[in-house]
Write a protein that holds these residues in place. Structure first.
Motif, PDB file in Angstrom:
ATOM      1  N   GLY A  51       0.808  -1.209   0.000  1.00 32.71           N
ATOM      2  CA  GLY A  51       0.000   0.000   0.000  1.00 32.71           C
ATOM      3  C   GLY A  51       0.841   1.258   0.000  1.00 32.71           C
ATOM      4  O   GLY A  51       0.577   2.217  -0.749  1.00 32.71           O
ATOM      5  N   LEU A  52       1.884   1.261   0.818  1.00 28.47           N
ATOM      6  CA  LEU A  52       2.771   2.425   0.858  1.00 28.47           C
ATOM      7  C   LEU A  52       3.549   2.567  -0.448  1.00 28.47           C
ATOM      8  O   LEU A  52       3.836   3.685  -0.896  1.00 28.47           O
ATOM      9  CB  LEU A  52       3.725   2.300   2.041  1.00 28.47           C
ATOM     10  N   GLY A  53       3.895   1.445  -1.065  1.00 30.01           N
ATOM     11  CA  GLY A  53       4.577   1.490  -2.355  1.00 30.01           C
ATOM     12  C   GLY A  53       3.700   2.089  -3.442  1.00 30.01           C
ATOM     13  O   GLY A  53       4.191   2.840  -4.300  1.00 30.01           O
ATOM     14  N   ILE A  54       2.412   1.779  -3.412  1.00 28.01           N
ATOM     15  CA  ILE A  54       1.484   2.351  -4.385  1.00 28.01           C
ATOM     16  C   ILE A  54       1.405   3.867  -4.219  1.00 28.01           C
ATOM     17  O   ILE A  54       1.449   4.629  -5.193  1.00 28.01           O
ATOM     18  CB  ILE A  54       0.082   1.730  -4.227  1.00 28.01           C
ATOM     19  N   ILE A  55       1.308   4.323  -2.976  1.00 29.17           N
ATOM     20  CA  ILE A  55       1.218   5.770  -2.721  1.00 29.17           C
ATOM     21  C   ILE A  55       2.487   6.473  -3.197  1.00 29.17           C
ATOM     22  O   ILE A  55       2.424   7.497  -3.889  1.00 29.17           O
ATOM     23  CB  ILE A  55       0.991   6.034  -1.221  1.00 29.17           C
ATOM     24  N   SER A  56       3.639   5.921  -2.852  1.00 26.47           N
ATOM     25  CA  SER A  56       4.895   6.552  -3.260  1.00 26.47           C
ATOM     26  C   SER A  56       5.074   6.505  -4.776  1.00 26.47           C
ATOM     27  O   SER A  56       5.638   7.428  -5.372  1.00 26.47           O
ATOM     28  CB  SER A  56       6.079   5.877  -2.557  1.00 26.47           C
ATOM     29  N   GLY A  57       4.564   5.463  -5.416  1.00 26.81           N
ATOM     30  CA  GLY A  57       4.645   5.370  -6.867  1.00 26.81           C
ATOM     31  C   GLY A  57       3.781   6.409  -7.564  1.00 26.81           C
ATOM     32  O   GLY A  57       4.177   6.990  -8.580  1.00 26.81           O
ATOM     33  N   LEU A  58       2.595   6.665  -7.008  1.00 30.29           N
ATOM     34  CA  LEU A  58       1.723   7.692  -7.581  1.00 30.29           C
ATOM     35  C   LEU A  58       2.362   9.071  -7.480  1.00 30.29           C
ATOM     36  O   LEU A  58       2.323   9.869  -8.427  1.00 30.29           O
ATOM     37  CB  LEU A  58       0.371   7.689  -6.857  1.00 30.29           C
ATOM     38  N   LEU A  59       2.958   9.351  -6.323  1.00 32.63           N
ATOM     39  CA  LEU A  59       3.628  10.649  -6.157  1.00 32.63           C
ATOM     40  C   LEU A  59       4.780  10.792  -7.144  1.00 32.63           C
ATOM     41  O   LEU A  59       5.049  11.890  -7.658  1.00 32.63           O
ATOM     42  CB  LEU A  59       4.140  10.790  -4.724  1.00 32.63           C
ATOM     43  N   LEU A  60       5.448   9.677  -7.414  1.00 30.31           N
ATOM     44  CA  LEU A  60       6.607   9.715  -8.299  1.00 30.31           C
ATOM     45  C   LEU A  60       6.229  10.138  -9.714  1.00 30.31           C
ATOM     46  O   LEU A  60       6.991  10.828 -10.404  1.00 30.31           O
ATOM     47  CB  LEU A  60       7.270   8.335  -8.322  1.00 30.31           C
ATOM     48  N   GLU A  61       5.028   9.751 -10.152  1.00 33.63           N
ATOM     49  CA  GLU A  61       4.596  10.070 -11.507  1.00 33.63           C
ATOM     50  C   GLU A  61       4.508  11.576 -11.741  1.00 33.63           C
ATOM     51  O   GLU A  61       4.736  12.062 -12.854  1.00 33.63           O
ATOM     52  CB  GLU A  61       3.233   9.426 -11.780  1.00 33.63           C
ATOM     53  N   PHE A  62       4.156  12.324 -10.699  1.00 32.38           N
ATOM     54  CA  PHE A  62       3.990  13.766 -10.872  1.00 32.38           C
ATOM     55  C   PHE A  62       5.291  14.459 -11.270  1.00 32.38           C
ATOM     56  O   PHE A  62       5.265  15.513 -11.905  1.00 32.38           O
ATOM     57  CB  PHE A  62       3.458  14.397  -9.574  1.00 32.38           C
ATOM     58  N   GLN A  63       6.412  13.874 -10.901  1.00 36.67           N
ATOM     59  CA  GLN A  63       7.681  14.536 -11.160  1.00 36.67           C
ATOM     60  C   GLN A  63       7.993  14.647 -12.650  1.00 36.67           C
ATOM     61  O   GLN A  63       8.676  15.588 -13.074  1.00 36.67           O
ATOM     62  CB  GLN A  63       8.818  13.792 -10.456  1.00 36.67           C
ATOM     63  N   PHE A  64       7.520  13.698 -13.433  1.00 33.02           N
ATOM     64  CA  PHE A  64       7.820  13.749 -14.865  1.00 33.02           C
ATOM     65  C   PHE A  64       7.173  14.975 -15.511  1.00 33.02           C
ATOM     66  O   PHE A  64       7.743  15.589 -16.409  1.00 33.02           O
ATOM     67  CB  PHE A  64       7.358  12.467 -15.552  1.00 33.02           C
ATOM     68  N   GLY A  65       5.965  15.318 -15.064  1.00 32.75           N
ATOM     69  CA  GLY A  65       5.325  16.515 -15.581  1.00 32.75           C
ATOM     70  C   GLY A  65       5.868  17.788 -14.975  1.00 32.75           C
ATOM     71  O   GLY A  65       5.963  18.817 -15.644  1.00 32.75           O
ATOM     72  N   LEU A  66       6.257  17.720 -13.692  1.00 36.93           N
ATOM     73  CA  LEU A  66       6.737  18.913 -13.010  1.00 36.93           C
ATOM     74  C   LEU A  66       8.152  19.295 -13.437  1.00 36.93           C
ATOM     75  O   LEU A  66       8.423  20.447 -13.765  1.00 36.93           O
ATOM     76  CB  LEU A  66       6.706  18.689 -11.496  1.00 36.93           C
ATOM     77  N   ASN A  67       9.051  18.318 -13.403  1.00 47.51           N
ATOM     78  CA  ASN A  67      10.473  18.633 -13.566  1.00 47.51           C
ATOM     79  C   ASN A  67      11.100  18.125 -14.856  1.00 47.51           C
ATOM     80  O   ASN A  67      12.207  18.556 -15.201  1.00 47.51           O
ATOM     81  CB  ASN A  67      11.276  18.049 -12.396  1.00 47.51           C
ATOM     82  N   TRP A  68      10.432  17.208 -15.563  1.00 48.23           N
ATOM     83  CA  TRP A  68      11.091  16.569 -16.703  1.00 48.23           C
ATOM     84  C   TRP A  68      10.213  16.586 -17.954  1.00 48.23           C
ATOM     85  O   TRP A  68      10.105  15.590 -18.668  1.00 48.23           O
ATOM     86  CB  TRP A  68      11.481  15.135 -16.342  1.00 48.23           C
ATOM     87  N   SER A  69       9.601  17.718 -18.221  1.00 50.66           N
ATOM     88  CA  SER A  69       8.729  17.825 -19.392  1.00 50.66           C
ATOM     89  C   SER A  69       9.516  17.710 -20.693  1.00 50.66           C
ATOM     90  O   SER A  69       8.987  17.260 -21.718  1.00 50.66           O
ATOM     91  CB  SER A  69       7.961  19.149 -19.362  1.00 50.66           C
ATOM     92  N   GLY A  70      10.789  18.093 -20.670  1.00 49.64           N
ATOM     93  CA  GLY A  70      11.610  17.929 -21.870  1.00 49.64           C
ATOM     94  C   GLY A  70      11.781  16.470 -22.238  1.00 49.64           C
ATOM     95  O   GLY A  70      11.736  16.104 -23.424  1.00 49.64           O
ATOM     96  N   LEU A  71      11.938  15.614 -21.237  1.00 46.98           N
ATOM     97  CA  LEU A  71      12.066  14.176 -21.482  1.00 46.98           C
ATOM     98  C   LEU A  71      10.753  13.588 -21.981  1.00 46.98           C
ATOM     99  O   LEU A  71      10.736  12.806 -22.943  1.00 46.98           O
ATOM    100  CB  LEU A  71      12.512  13.471 -20.202  1.00 46.98           C
ATOM    101  N   THR A  72       9.647  13.949 -21.336  1.00 48.85           N
ATOM    102  CA  THR A  72       8.356  13.372 -21.738  1.00 48.85           C
ATOM    103  C   THR A  72       7.955  13.823 -23.142  1.00 48.85           C
ATOM    104  O   THR A  72       7.335  13.063 -23.880  1.00 48.85           O
ATOM    105  CB  THR A  72       7.268  13.757 -20.724  1.00 48.85           C
TER     106      THR A  72
END
Length: 412
Positions: free
Chosen positions: A63-84
Motif C-alpha cells: 500500500g505504501l509502495g502504491i502511494i509513493s509510486g503515484l507521487l513519483l509520476e507527478f515529477q515527470f510533468g513537473l520537472n522533466w517535461s523535456g524528457l516526456t
C-alpha cells in the motif's frame, strides 16, 4: 544549485525511497506464495499462520509502495517535461502500461486475496496470490523496459523534435532491460529473504516463543536470500560486462571510455561524458557486501539444520542488525546505474540539461522540499507499521478474519 541539480536531487531521493518499498514487495511475494502453497498442499496450520503473518507485512508495504509510486509520476510533468515531450512515446508507454497493469491486475487480485480468506476455495484463493506475484514481476519488467530505453535507446527514429517507435520488439527485448530484470529480481529476493530471516532472528533473541514458526521463517529466508545472492552477483557481473563492451563511459575509466568520451565530444560538443571516479568503487563495495552474505549466511543455515540456532545470540544479532544492508545495497546499485548514465537523460541522444522543465530554481526547490517531506513521512510510517506487525508476531493475526465476527459472537 541550479534547477537541473535540484531536479536530479529530487528524483534521486524520491525514487530511492520508493524503491525501498518495491524491493520488499518483489522479494516477499514469492515467499508468501510458497508458504501458502505448502498450506494448500499439506494442510498444516503452521503454514497458514506463516502466510497470514508475512502477508500482513506485505499488504502494508504494498500500500505504501502504491502511494509513493503515484507521487513519483507527478515529477515527470513537473520537472522533466523535456524528457516526456522528446521520448514520451518510447519511455512513457511502458510507464503507462505499468500503472494500468498494477492497478487493474495486481491490486484487483490482491484485494481478492485479502478478502477471499474463508470465502474462496483454497486453490482458487492461492491462484489469486500467484497472479499478484506474477503481476509484481510484470510491473517491475515494464518499469525496467522504460529505464532500459534511457540507458540504451533502441527501436526508435527521430521525427522532428521527438522520437517515434519503429521497432516495439527491440524496445521490449532491450539487453539493458533484460539484464537489469535478471539482476533486480534476485536482488529483491535477497532483500525479502534476509528481511524475513532478520525478523525471525529478532524474535529468537527476545525469546518471544513460537519457535517452530520462526525457525521455518528463518530457514526459508536465509536459504532464499543465500541462493538469490549468487544470481544477483551473476547478473550484476553480466551487466557490467555488457556496459564495458557497449557503453564504457558509464564506468568512467579505461581507454575505451576515453575514446567513447572523445567521440561524444566531437558529435555533441565539449562536456564531461565520463562517470564519476567513485562509480567503480561503489561497484566494488556492492560486490563485497554480496560476497559477505555468501560467506556468513551459510553458518546459520547449517546451525538451523542442527537445531542450534536459537542459542547463538551473536549470529542472531547480526541477522537483526544487517536487515537494512540489502536495502542499502540495492539503492546503491540503482544510484550507480543512474549516475553512470549522466550527462544523458537518454544515453547519447538527449542530454539531461535538455530534459529538465523550463521552471525556476525556486519552484524546483519547493517541490524538492514537499516531495522529500512526503516520502520521508511515508518511509517513517511504513517502518513503524511494519515494525509493529513484525514485533507483535503471529499472535495478533488480522488477515483472514471475517469482518464483524466478533460483534456477532458478542450479540449471541
Amino acid at each position: 544549485m541550479d534547477a537541473l541539480d535540484l531536479a536530479r536531487l529530487e528524483f534521486g531521493i524520491t525514487t530511492s525511497l520508493h524503491f525501498l518499498f518495491v524491493a520488499l514487495t518483489l522479494g516477499l511475494a514469492p515467499l508468501i506464495a510458497f508458504l501458502q502453497t505448502l498450506w494448500v498442499v499439506r494442510g498444516n496450520p503452521l503454514h497458514e499462520r506463516l502466510t497470514k503473518f508475512w502477508g500482513q507485512i506485505y499488504i502494508v508495504n504494498y500500500g505504501l509502495g502504491i502511494i509513493s509510486g503515484l507521487l513519483l509520476e507527478f515529477q515527470f510533468g513537473l520537472n522533466w517535461s523535456g524528457l516526456t515531450h522528446f521520448a514520451g512515446e518510447l519511455f512513457g508507454a511502458p510507464m503507462a502500461m505499468e500503472t494500468l497493469y498494477a492497478f487493474f491486475v495486481e491490486s484487483t487480485f490482491l484485494g481478492l486475496w485479502i478478502f477471499g480468506w474463508g470465502r474462496l476455495p483454497k486453490v482458487v484463493h492461492l491462484l489469486t496470490f500467484y497472479v499478484v506475484a506474477i503481476a509484481a514481476i510484470g510491473s517491475a519488467y515494464l518499469i525496467v523496459v522504460a529505464n532500459g530505453f534511457l540507458q540504451n535507446p533502441v527501436g526508435f527514429e527521430r521525427a522532428g523534435d521527438a522520437l517515434r517507435v519503429v521497432d516495439v520488439g527491440a524496445v521490449f527485448t532491450n539487453p539493458a532491460a533484460l539484464l537489469a530484470v535478471g539482476h533486480i529480481l534476485p536482488a529483491a529476493l535477497m532483500v525479502g529473504g534476509f528481511f524475513m530471516a532478520g525478523v525471525s532472528a529478532w524474535h529468537f533473541r527476545r525469546g518471544t516463543g513460537e519457535v517452530p514458526f520462526f525457525r521455518l521463517s528463518l530457514r526459508l529466508g536465509l536459504t532464499v536470500g543465500y541462493v538469490a545472492t549468487f544470481f544477483t552477483i551473476g547478473f550484476g557481473d553480466a551487466s557490467v560486462l555488457w556496459v564495458v563492451r557497449n557503453q564504457p563511459t558509464k564506468l568512467g575509466s579505461g581507454a575505451e571510455a576515453l575514446r567513447a568520451a572523445e567521440r561524444m565530444a566531437a558529435e555533441h560538443g565539449p562536456g564531461d561524458y565520463l562517470a564519476p571516479a567513485w562509480v567503480p568503487i561503489a561497484l566494488t563495495v556492492m560486490l563485497s557486501v554480496a560476497y559477505l552474505y555468501v560467506l556468513f549466511a551459510l553458518v546459520p543455515i547449517v546451525l538451523i539444520g542442527r537445531g542450534r540456532i536459537e542459542r547463538r545470540r551473536f549470529l542472531l544479532g547480526v541477522g537483526v542488525w544487517t536487515i537494512p544492508l540489502p536495502f542499502l545495497t540495492v539503492i546503491l546499485g540503482w544510484t550507480v546505474r543512474e549516475i553512470g548514465r549522466q550527462p544523458w537523460a537518454v544515453y547519447d541522444v538527449l542530454p539531461t540539461s535538455e530534459a529538465v522543465s523550463d521552471v525556476s530554481t525556486a519552484s524546483v526547490l519547493a517541490s524538492l522540499v514537499i516531495f522529500t517531506t512526503l516520502y520521508v513521512t511515508l518511509v517513517v510510517v511504513g517502518y513503524l507499521l511494519i515494525a509493529r506487525i513484525a514485533k507483535a508476531g503471529p499472535r495478533s493475526l488480522v488477515l483472514g478474519s471475517v469482518l464483524g465476527d466478533e460483534e456477532l459472537v458478542r450479540e449471541r
